[in-house]
Enzyme design. Structure first.
Site, PDB file in Angstrom:
ATOM      1  N   LYS A 107       0.829  -1.207   0.000  1.00 15.92           N
ATOM      2  CA  LYS A 107       0.000   0.000   0.000  1.00 15.92           C
ATOM      3  C   LYS A 107       0.868   1.265   0.000  1.00 15.92           C
ATOM      4  O   LYS A 107       2.093   1.186   0.229  1.00 15.92           O
ATOM      5  CB  LYS A 107      -0.921  -0.027   1.226  1.00 15.92           C
ATOM      6  CG  LYS A 107      -1.940  -1.189   1.217  1.00 15.92           C
ATOM      7  CD  LYS A 107      -2.817  -1.133   2.459  1.00 15.92           C
ATOM      8  CE  LYS A 107      -3.821  -2.271   2.503  1.00 15.92           C
ATOM      9  NZ  LYS A 107      -4.682  -2.205   3.708  1.00 15.92           N
TER      10      LYS A 107
ATOM     11  N   TYR B 161     -12.162  -2.520  -3.023  1.00 16.22           N
ATOM     12  CA  TYR B 161     -12.678  -2.542  -1.652  1.00 16.22           C
ATOM     13  C   TYR B 161     -14.214  -2.496  -1.616  1.00 16.22           C
ATOM     14  O   TYR B 161     -14.789  -2.122  -0.589  1.00 16.22           O
ATOM     15  CB  TYR B 161     -12.082  -1.388  -0.850  1.00 16.22           C
ATOM     16  CG  TYR B 161     -10.658  -1.668  -0.366  1.00 16.22           C
ATOM     17  CD1 TYR B 161     -10.380  -2.801   0.410  1.00 16.22           C
ATOM     18  CD2 TYR B 161      -9.614  -0.806  -0.670  1.00 16.22           C
ATOM     19  CE1 TYR B 161      -9.092  -3.068   0.851  1.00 16.22           C
ATOM     20  CE2 TYR B 161      -8.312  -1.064  -0.225  1.00 16.22           C
ATOM     21  CZ  TYR B 161      -8.064  -2.199   0.530  1.00 16.22           C
ATOM     22  OH  TYR B 161      -6.794  -2.471   0.981  1.00 16.22           O
TER      23      TYR B 161
ATOM     24  N   PHE C 129     -15.187   3.461   7.353  1.00 18.57           N
ATOM     25  CA  PHE C 129     -13.826   3.807   6.934  1.00 18.57           C
ATOM     26  C   PHE C 129     -13.635   3.776   5.415  1.00 18.57           C
ATOM     27  O   PHE C 129     -12.542   4.031   4.925  1.00 18.57           O
ATOM     28  CB  PHE C 129     -12.805   2.884   7.616  1.00 18.57           C
ATOM     29  CG  PHE C 129     -13.024   1.408   7.344  1.00 18.57           C
ATOM     30  CD1 PHE C 129     -12.557   0.820   6.171  1.00 18.57           C
ATOM     31  CD2 PHE C 129     -13.708   0.612   8.255  1.00 18.57           C
ATOM     32  CE1 PHE C 129     -12.759  -0.535   5.909  1.00 18.57           C
ATOM     33  CE2 PHE C 129     -13.906  -0.750   8.004  1.00 18.57           C
ATOM     34  CZ  PHE C 129     -13.438  -1.323   6.824  1.00 18.57           C
TER      35      PHE C 129
ATOM     36  N   ARG D  46      -1.669 -14.626   3.890  1.00 14.86           N
ATOM     37  CA  ARG D  46      -2.441 -13.958   4.949  1.00 14.86           C
ATOM     38  C   ARG D  46      -1.751 -14.131   6.297  1.00 14.86           C
ATOM     39  O   ARG D  46      -1.723 -13.225   7.123  1.00 14.86           O
ATOM     40  CB  ARG D  46      -3.860 -14.532   5.024  1.00 14.86           C
ATOM     41  CG  ARG D  46      -4.744 -14.170   3.852  1.00 14.86           C
ATOM     42  CD  ARG D  46      -5.252 -12.758   3.901  1.00 14.86           C
ATOM     43  NE  ARG D  46      -6.240 -12.546   4.956  1.00 14.86           N
ATOM     44  CZ  ARG D  46      -6.974 -11.445   5.070  1.00 14.86           C
ATOM     45  NH1 ARG D  46      -6.831 -10.440   4.204  1.00 14.86           N
ATOM     46  NH2 ARG D  46      -7.833 -11.316   6.047  1.00 14.86           N
TER      47      ARG D  46
ATOM     48  N   THR E 203      -5.358  -7.708  10.733  1.00 17.30           N
ATOM     49  CA  THR E 203      -5.633  -6.404  10.120  1.00 17.30           C
ATOM     50  C   THR E 203      -5.067  -5.245  10.940  1.00 17.30           C
ATOM     51  O   THR E 203      -4.536  -4.283  10.378  1.00 17.30           O
ATOM     52  CB  THR E 203      -7.163  -6.233   9.940  1.00 17.30           C
ATOM     53  OG1 THR E 203      -7.662  -7.359   9.213  1.00 17.30           O
ATOM     54  CG2 THR E 203      -7.491  -4.951   9.202  1.00 17.30           C
TER      55      THR E 203
ATOM     56  N   ARG F  51       2.797  -6.975   9.123  1.00 15.72           N
ATOM     57  CA  ARG F  51       2.145  -5.887   9.865  1.00 15.72           C
ATOM     58  C   ARG F  51       2.635  -5.835  11.310  1.00 15.72           C
ATOM     59  O   ARG F  51       2.817  -4.749  11.870  1.00 15.72           O
ATOM     60  CB  ARG F  51       0.622  -6.068   9.820  1.00 15.72           C
ATOM     61  CG  ARG F  51       0.017  -5.765   8.449  1.00 15.72           C
ATOM     62  CD  ARG F  51      -1.426  -6.235   8.393  1.00 15.72           C
ATOM     63  NE  ARG F  51      -2.105  -5.828   7.163  1.00 15.72           N
ATOM     64  CZ  ARG F  51      -3.267  -6.326   6.752  1.00 15.72           C
ATOM     65  NH1 ARG F  51      -3.876  -7.243   7.486  1.00 15.72           N
ATOM     66  NH2 ARG F  51      -3.822  -5.915   5.636  1.00 15.72           N
TER      67      ARG F  51
ATOM     68  N   ASN G 108      -1.691  -0.150   7.463  1.00 19.22           N
ATOM     69  CA  ASN G 108      -1.218  -1.510   7.724  1.00 19.22           C
ATOM     70  C   ASN G 108      -0.433  -2.122   6.568  1.00 19.22           C
ATOM     71  O   ASN G 108      -0.273  -3.339   6.484  1.00 19.22           O
ATOM     72  CB  ASN G 108      -2.365  -2.402   8.207  1.00 19.22           C
ATOM     73  CG  ASN G 108      -3.441  -2.585   7.158  1.00 19.22           C
ATOM     74  OD1 ASN G 108      -3.289  -2.123   6.017  1.00 19.22           O
ATOM     75  ND2 ASN G 108      -4.513  -3.258   7.514  1.00 19.22           N
TER      76      ASN G 108
ATOM     77  N   HIS H 242      -1.887  -5.409   1.386  1.00 17.20           N
ATOM     78  CA  HIS H 242      -3.142  -6.130   1.156  1.00 17.20           C
ATOM     79  C   HIS H 242      -2.829  -7.539   0.684  1.00 17.20           C
ATOM     80  O   HIS H 242      -1.899  -7.733  -0.097  1.00 17.20           O
ATOM     81  CB  HIS H 242      -3.982  -5.431   0.082  1.00 17.20           C
ATOM     82  CG  HIS H 242      -5.124  -6.279  -0.396  1.00 17.20           C
ATOM     83  ND1 HIS H 242      -6.327  -6.350   0.270  1.00 17.20           N
ATOM     84  CD2 HIS H 242      -5.217  -7.160  -1.430  1.00 17.20           C
ATOM     85  CE1 HIS H 242      -7.118  -7.215  -0.346  1.00 17.20           C
ATOM     86  NE2 HIS H 242      -6.471  -7.719  -1.385  1.00 17.20           N
TER      87      HIS H 242
ATOM     88  N   GLU I 195      -9.590 -10.525  -7.705  1.00 20.21           N
ATOM     89  CA  GLU I 195      -8.670  -9.400  -7.528  1.00 20.21           C
ATOM     90  C   GLU I 195      -7.553  -9.419  -8.579  1.00 20.21           C
ATOM     91  O   GLU I 195      -7.167  -8.371  -9.100  1.00 20.21           O
ATOM     92  CB  GLU I 195      -8.090  -9.419  -6.106  1.00 20.21           C
ATOM     93  CG  GLU I 195      -9.143  -9.059  -5.063  1.00 20.21           C
ATOM     94  CD  GLU I 195      -8.645  -9.111  -3.622  1.00 20.21           C
ATOM     95  OE1 GLU I 195      -9.399  -8.669  -2.733  1.00 20.21           O
ATOM     96  OE2 GLU I 195      -7.518  -9.598  -3.361  1.00 20.21           O
TER      97      GLU I 195
HETATM   98  N1  UDP Z   1      -9.503  -0.689   7.604  1.00 20.38           N
HETATM   99  C1  UDP Z   1      -9.472   0.493   8.299  1.00 20.38           C
HETATM  100  N2  UDP Z   1     -10.169   0.585   9.488  1.00 20.38           N
HETATM  101  C2  UDP Z   1     -10.867  -0.472   9.985  1.00 20.38           C
HETATM  102  C3  UDP Z   1     -10.872  -1.684   9.273  1.00 20.38           C
HETATM  103  C4  UDP Z   1     -10.176  -1.764   8.077  1.00 20.38           C
HETATM  104  O1  UDP Z   1      -8.866   1.460   7.866  1.00 20.38           O
HETATM  105  O2  UDP Z   1     -11.458  -0.336  11.056  1.00 20.38           O
HETATM  106  C5  UDP Z   1      -8.774  -0.782   6.327  1.00 20.38           C
HETATM  107  C6  UDP Z   1      -7.412  -1.466   6.473  1.00 20.38           C
HETATM  108  O3  UDP Z   1      -6.513  -0.818   5.585  1.00 20.38           O
HETATM  109  C7  UDP Z   1      -7.697  -2.872   6.003  1.00 20.38           C
HETATM  110  C8  UDP Z   1      -8.709  -2.605   4.890  1.00 20.38           C
HETATM  111  O4  UDP Z   1      -9.518  -1.546   5.395  1.00 20.38           O
HETATM  112  O5  UDP Z   1      -6.520  -3.519   5.527  1.00 20.38           O
HETATM  113  C9  UDP Z   1      -9.583  -3.773   4.525  1.00 20.38           C
HETATM  114  O6  UDP Z   1     -10.184  -4.297   5.699  1.00 20.38           O
HETATM  115  P1  UDP Z   1     -10.250  -5.864   5.932  1.00 20.38           P
HETATM  116  O7  UDP Z   1     -11.132  -6.102   7.093  1.00 20.38           O
HETATM  117  O8  UDP Z   1     -10.592  -6.542   4.634  1.00 20.38           O
HETATM  118  O9  UDP Z   1      -8.743  -6.219   6.375  1.00 20.38           O
HETATM  119  P2  UDP Z   1      -7.573  -7.038   5.655  1.00 20.38           P
HETATM  120  O10 UDP Z   1      -8.213  -8.080   4.784  1.00 20.38           O
HETATM  121  O11 UDP Z   1      -6.745  -6.050   4.864  1.00 20.38           O
HETATM  122  O12 UDP Z   1      -6.771  -7.625   6.791  1.00 20.38           O
HETATM  123 MG    MG Z   2      -9.743  -7.958   3.388  1.00 13.59          MG
END
Ligand code: UDP
Ligand code: MG
Length: 149
Positions: free
Chosen positions: A9, A49, A57, A85, A91, A102, A112, A115, A126
């Site tokens: 990112k 997204y 958010f 993952r 996250t 992370r 974070n 992705h 994707e």
């Molecule tokens: N995100 C955020 N605030 C939150 C939850 C998610 O800014 O409270 C952002 C964060 O960058 C995250 C992305 O939204 O990586 C996608 O969220 P997801 O739950 O899919 O997390 P990921 O799959 O990236 O772990």
């Molecule tokens: Mg996700």
């Protein structure tokens, strides 16, 4: 062979962490099949997204992800979706395990760093969203037999 979509990112790019993050997938033994340095359009970010469209958010997430370049990648290997993952970590970087990307490099959920696709089907859509078929390279690393049986 399984493939996953990974993106470094804008915070990872701006902080000079491209090499550090890229290195983890390369040294793990996964195979790179797609790579590009680009700035995502709003349309692409909103589609990527889309599942979070109704979340509070969403607006700031799209702003952030389009605010500077990203490194878009496709990595290949047995079980690569779930393994990536795990390497990425939870996250919220404050609770991601040390040893994960992370967990080692971040402190904030909105910054974070990376992705990774959350399932094989998500990975397929994707990859198709970010890459054209001809941008993906089918190749066999000469080291393969030293990495997998
Ligand atoms: N995100 C955020 N605030 C939150 C939850 C998610 O800014 O409270 C952002 C964060 O960058 C995250 C992305 O939204 O990586 C996608 O969220 P997801 O739950 O899919 O997390 P990921 O799959 O990236 O772990
Ligand atoms: Mg996700």
């Amino acid at each position: 062979m399984e493939r996953t979509f990974i993106a470094i990112k804008p915070d990872g790019v701006q902080r000079g962490l491209i090499g550090e993050i890229f290195c983890r997938f390369e040294t793990k033994g996964f195979t790179l099949v797609g790579l590009k340095f680009m700035q995502a359009s709003r349309e692409l970010a909103e589609e990527h997204y889309g599942v979070h469209r109704e979340r509070p958010f969403f607006g700031s997430l799209v702003e952030f992800i389009t605010s500077a370049p990203v490194v878009a990648m496709v990595w290949e290997g047995d079980g690569v979706v779930a393994a990536a993952r795990k390497m990425i970590g939870a996250t919220n970087p404050l609770v991601s395990e040390p040893g994960t990307i992370r967990g080692d490099l971040g402190v904030n959920i909105g910054r974070n760093l990376i992705h990774g696709s959350d399932a094989v089907e998500t990975a397929q859509s994707e990859i198709a969203l970010w890459f054209k078929e001809e941008e993906l390279v089918n190749w066999q690393p000469t080291l393969s037999s030293w990495i997998r049986e």
